[in-house]
Design a protein around this motif. Structure first.
Motif, PDB file in Angstrom:
ATOM      1  N   VAL A   1      47.980  44.832  42.870  1.00 26.56           N
ATOM      2  CA  VAL A   1      46.871  43.944  42.543  1.00 26.56           C
ATOM      3  C   VAL A   1      45.974  44.667  41.557  1.00 26.56           C
ATOM      4  CG1 VAL A   1      44.774  42.858  43.460  1.00 26.56           C
ATOM      5  CG2 VAL A   1      46.916  42.722  44.743  1.00 26.56           C
ATOM      6  N   CYS A   2      45.498  43.957  40.546  1.00 23.67           N
ATOM      7  CA  CYS A   2      44.537  44.541  39.616  1.00 23.67           C
ATOM      8  C   CYS A   2      43.228  43.748  39.683  1.00 23.67           C
ATOM      9  CB  CYS A   2      45.075  44.556  38.195  1.00 23.67           C
ATOM     10  SG  CYS A   2      43.964  45.452  37.078  1.00 23.67           S
ATOM     11  N   HIS A   3      42.147  44.484  39.922  1.00 26.47           N
ATOM     12  CA  HIS A   3      40.812  43.879  40.004  1.00 26.47           C
ATOM     13  C   HIS A   3      40.000  44.145  38.740  1.00 26.47           C
ATOM     14  CE1 HIS A   3      41.032  43.200  44.466  1.00 26.47           C
ATOM     15  NE2 HIS A   3      41.792  44.273  44.433  1.00 26.47           N
ATOM     16  N   CYS A   4      40.642  44.573  37.653  1.00 24.11           N
ATOM     17  CA  CYS A   4      39.851  44.896  36.450  1.00 24.11           C
ATOM     18  C   CYS A   4      39.250  43.621  35.862  1.00 24.11           C
ATOM     19  CB  CYS A   4      40.679  45.672  35.431  1.00 24.11           C
ATOM     20  SG  CYS A   4      41.668  44.665  34.313  1.00 24.11           S
ATOM     21  N   ARG A   5      38.208  43.797  35.084  1.00 23.17           N
ATOM     22  CA  ARG A   5      37.494  42.639  34.534  1.00 23.17           C
ATOM     23  C   ARG A   5      38.381  41.827  33.590  1.00 23.17           C
ATOM     24  NH1 ARG A   5      34.589  39.596  36.006  1.00 23.17           N
ATOM     25  NH2 ARG A   5      33.152  39.272  34.286  1.00 23.17           N
ATOM     26  N   ASN A   6      39.239  42.507  32.849  1.00 22.25           N
ATOM     27  CA  ASN A   6      40.096  41.769  31.919  1.00 22.25           C
ATOM     28  C   ASN A   6      41.091  40.885  32.666  1.00 22.25           C
ATOM     29  OD1 ASN A   6      38.674  43.457  30.224  1.00 22.25           O
ATOM     30  ND2 ASN A   6      40.398  43.827  28.866  1.00 22.25           N
ATOM     31  N   CYS A   7      41.655  41.394  33.748  1.00 17.84           N
ATOM     32  CA  CYS A   7      42.560  40.563  34.555  1.00 17.84           C
ATOM     33  C   CYS A   7      41.801  39.415  35.211  1.00 17.84           C
ATOM     34  CB  CYS A   7      43.270  41.404  35.610  1.00 17.84           C
ATOM     35  SG  CYS A   7      44.629  42.389  34.966  1.00 17.84           S
ATOM     36  N   GLN A   8      40.591  39.692  35.676  1.00 13.58           N
ATOM     37  CA  GLN A   8      39.778  38.618  36.268  1.00 13.58           C
ATOM     38  C   GLN A   8      39.507  37.529  35.249  1.00 13.58           C
ATOM     39  OE1 GLN A   8      36.351  40.776  37.589  1.00 13.58           O
ATOM     40  NE2 GLN A   8      37.292  41.452  39.509  1.00 13.58           N
ATOM     41  N   PHE A  30      49.655  43.373  25.902  1.00 10.76           N
ATOM     42  CA  PHE A  30      50.079  42.063  25.411  1.00 10.76           C
ATOM     43  C   PHE A  30      50.093  41.096  26.587  1.00 10.76           C
ATOM     44  CE2 PHE A  30      51.956  45.456  22.908  1.00 10.76           C
ATOM     45  CZ  PHE A  30      51.525  45.123  21.627  1.00 10.76           C
ATOM     46  N   ARG A  31      49.123  40.200  26.595  1.00 13.08           N
ATOM     47  CA  ARG A  31      49.010  39.225  27.686  1.00 13.08           C
ATOM     48  C   ARG A  31      49.669  37.940  27.227  1.00 13.08           C
ATOM     49  NH1 ARG A  31      45.498  40.666  31.726  1.00 13.08           N
ATOM     50  NH2 ARG A  31      44.336  42.597  31.375  1.00 13.08           N
ATOM     51  N   ARG A  32      50.764  37.596  27.890  1.00 22.57           N
ATOM     52  CA  ARG A  32      51.590  36.475  27.445  1.00 22.57           C
ATOM     53  C   ARG A  32      51.428  35.300  28.412  1.00 22.57           C
ATOM     54  NH1 ARG A  32      57.424  38.641  26.217  1.00 22.57           N
ATOM     55  NH2 ARG A  32      57.498  36.667  25.101  1.00 22.57           N
TER      56      ARG A  32
HETATM   57 ZN   LIG Z   1      43.808  44.482  35.187  1.00 21.14          ZN
END
Ligand SMILES: [Zn+2]
Ligand SMILES: [Zn+2]
Length: 139
Positions: free
Chosen positions: A30-37, A75-77
């Motif tokens: 799980v990633c809680h970083c702001r960019n993933c949010q 690269f967010r696809r």
């Molecule tokens: Zn993240």
């Protein structure tokens, strides 16, 4: 552990992008970083790690080039029609021969058991984090 008889399939919300992988993820995190949010429009991102050569992709994904905290390109696809985030790729992942699948797009999410949470210091304050996973402040 023998995962060879398990096939993972999934796709975006509208169904124009589909994928399959012939076995279980190498890891689920799980990633809680702001960019993933921000990208998920949600509290977190659930990510399954697969060998990139094993992923069969059907459909066209749009790419947004993001920057990771270490400065590497991310690269967010995502599906250009419905907006579902489907894959995340990084330069390091390419070197390592893996790719990250947004596991919320799996058809069957019943057996997902993330083992590690990244960027816990950015986690939404209302979330209760599990006791049975590794909780890392950053990445
Ligand atoms: Zn993240
Ligand atoms: Zn779609």
């Amino acid at each position: 552990m023998n995962n060879s008889n398990v096939r993972r399939e999934g796709g975006c919300l509208c169904g124009s992008v589909r994928y399959s992988v012939p076995f279980e993820p190498l890891a689920t995190v799980v990633c809680h970083c702001r960019n993933c949010q921000k990208q998920a429009g949600s509290a977190l991102s659930v990510v399954a790690v697969f060998p990139r050569d094993e992923l069969a992709l059907d459909g066209v994904l749009t790419v947004y080039e993001d920057k990771g905290t270490s400065g590497q390109r991310v690269f967010r696809r995502f599906c250009g029609t419905c907006g579902s985030p489907v894959l995340t790729d990084t330069e390091r992942a390419r070197e390592q021969g893996v790719i990250f699948v947004k596991a919320g797009t799996f058809d069957d999410i019943s057996t997902l058991r993330p083992t590690t949470h990244y960027w816990v210091k950015r986690a939404h304050p209302w979330l209760t984090l599990p006791d049975n996973a590794d909780l890392l402040e950053q990445e």
